[in-house]
Design an enzyme around this catalytic site. Sequence first.
Site, mmCIF file in Angstrom:
data_model
loop_
_atom_site.group_PDB
_atom_site.id
_atom_site.type_symbol
_atom_site.label_atom_id
_atom_site.label_comp_id
_atom_site.label_asym_id
_atom_site.label_seq_id
_atom_site.Cartn_x
_atom_site.Cartn_y
_atom_site.Cartn_z
ATOM 1 N N CYS A 1 0.876 -1.178 0.000
ATOM 2 C CA CYS A 1 0.000 0.000 0.000
ATOM 3 C C CYS A 1 0.910 1.224 0.000
ATOM 4 O O CYS A 1 0.872 2.046 0.912
ATOM 5 C CB CYS A 1 -0.923 0.006 1.213
ATOM 6 S SG CYS A 1 -1.881 -1.515 1.443
ATOM 7 N N ALA A 2 1.729 1.341 -1.028
ATOM 8 C CA ALA A 2 2.866 2.261 -1.007
ATOM 9 C C ALA A 2 2.488 3.730 -1.068
ATOM 10 O O ALA A 2 3.213 4.581 -0.558
ATOM 11 C CB ALA A 2 3.811 1.920 -2.164
ATOM 12 N N GLY B 1 5.024 6.774 -1.436
ATOM 13 C CA GLY B 1 6.307 6.127 -1.235
ATOM 14 C C GLY B 1 7.182 6.543 -0.078
ATOM 15 O O GLY B 1 8.369 6.220 -0.065
ATOM 16 N N GLY B 2 6.649 7.229 0.925
ATOM 17 C CA GLY B 2 7.490 7.622 2.049
ATOM 18 C C GLY B 2 8.183 6.459 2.724
ATOM 19 O O GLY B 2 9.393 6.483 2.970
ATOM 20 N N LYS B 3 7.433 5.403 2.989
ATOM 21 C CA LYS B 3 8.012 4.238 3.663
ATOM 22 C C LYS B 3 8.778 3.358 2.679
ATOM 23 O O LYS B 3 9.733 2.677 3.066
ATOM 24 C CB LYS B 3 6.912 3.457 4.383
ATOM 25 C CG LYS B 3 6.229 4.289 5.471
ATOM 26 C CD LYS B 3 5.037 3.582 6.075
ATOM 27 C CE LYS B 3 4.291 4.524 6.999
ATOM 28 N NZ LYS B 3 3.611 5.626 6.246
ATOM 29 N N ASP C 1 0.293 0.031 -5.511
ATOM 30 C CA ASP C 1 -0.825 0.855 -5.081
ATOM 31 C C ASP C 1 -1.945 0.717 -6.111
ATOM 32 O O ASP C 1 -1.715 0.266 -7.235
ATOM 33 C CB ASP C 1 -0.415 2.323 -4.927
ATOM 34 C CG ASP C 1 -1.362 3.085 -3.998
ATOM 35 O OD1 ASP C 1 -1.138 3.051 -2.780
ATOM 36 O OD2 ASP C 1 -2.339 3.680 -4.489
ATOM 37 N N ASP D 1 0.717 -1.040 5.008
ATOM 38 C CA ASP D 1 0.353 0.222 5.655
ATOM 39 C C ASP D 1 -1.025 0.594 5.118
ATOM 40 O O ASP D 1 -1.158 1.367 4.174
ATOM 41 C CB ASP D 1 1.392 1.290 5.322
ATOM 42 C CG ASP D 1 1.111 2.613 6.000
ATOM 43 O OD1 ASP D 1 0.350 2.626 6.983
ATOM 44 O OD2 ASP D 1 1.634 3.643 5.527
ATOM 45 N N CYS E 1 -2.232 4.421 10.655
ATOM 46 C CA CYS E 1 -1.991 5.710 11.315
ATOM 47 C C CYS E 1 -3.253 6.092 12.088
ATOM 48 O O CYS E 1 -3.743 7.215 11.999
ATOM 49 C CB CYS E 1 -1.590 6.786 10.315
ATOM 50 S SG CYS E 1 -2.749 7.067 8.958
#
Length: 397
Positions: free
Chosen positions: A227-228, A231-233, A251, A295, A348
């Site tokens: 679940c990119a 792309g932060g992670k 995604d 995520d 989150c």
Amino acid sequence: MRYHRVLVEAIVFSLGEIFEKGRQADKVIEQVLKSNRKWGARDRGFIAENTYEIVRWWRLLLFVSQEERPAYSDIFAIWQTLKGNELPAWTEFDHIQPQRIRQAYEEAKKIRKVRESIPDWLDEVGALELGEKWDDELHALNQTAPVVLRVNTLKTNREALQKQLAEDGIQTNPLPSLPSALALTEKKNVFQTEAFKNGFFEVQDAGSQVIAPTLDVQPGMRVIDACAGAGGKTLHLAALMQNQGRLIAMDVENWKLDELRRRARRNGVSNVETRLIEAKTIKRLRETADRVLLDVPCSGLGVLRRNPDSKWKIMPEFLAQIRQTQYDILSHYSQMVKPGGKLVYATCSILPSESENQVQRFLKEQGQQWTLETETRTSPARDGFDGFYMASLVKPC
């Protein structure tokens, strides 16, 4: 304090776009700030800060106004009064009565859902799921979030970046618990720095920076960020993998993957492959990954500090729908982990119904196929980070 009418008008316009047209606050503010290139840093900061804070405290300000549909300019005036600022001598503010505003504010402080500016239903859900912890978490979620950077270790290190930013007048402090994190001592526009343009860092909250290390990736592994998003992670995982191995970022929306590819180029990341999720994508990748990060989409209640407008947009039915989506993703996407591999489920959200409860249900229904290795939660009240949850699950050989 000296007010410039054009700046107040920009705030009033922004509030109308957010509350009448339902647009995202960050997108509105970005558009407004681009509309006048002559505004300096102080003017831009005034518009952005006041718009965000008025959105954050919207219910409180409505209560204090004692009107059903107050003008946005009145809400601005009430907010400035509560901050202790003297209003300009403009005719549109002649009817504003500071003493009455302060009296109404004292009444507001007696009612939690008004004092902390939260919808009725959300206050009830939070109290039900978190009990006594809800008061502290809710209060913390109404504080202004710090700006935290993640050092891109593919290109530099924390000490070198800290020194480079200091030369640009940007002071930072390292966060002891996170080896790649730097927190700004005061808000600055870091996106105009050469360090950012050269891919030496990304802006990423400390809570978010906890997630990728939980996956325990090693160079040479086959890793899927399922679940990119933008792309932060994914970029964090690439740095932890030292650009070695294969990192598949997936995604359901191609525009997010386009943004990820752009960021990857700036970061010097070369081991990322992007894939749009389609009907047979998960089946084709069955039992192929050493590590999978989920995520999942969520309510975002752990990041209200950064997205205060979201609490006025989400509805009870959305929460029910997103819980089902989360469990569907966990049930199906977990099939991509090969025996002996590891899965991290993350949200989150501060709600157990989106986090711990989902993992417990999964473990109960999957029988002996999975083992819970670790379970971690960051708390806005306890840690000062955004509210994230992550669970590490191991698939036995």
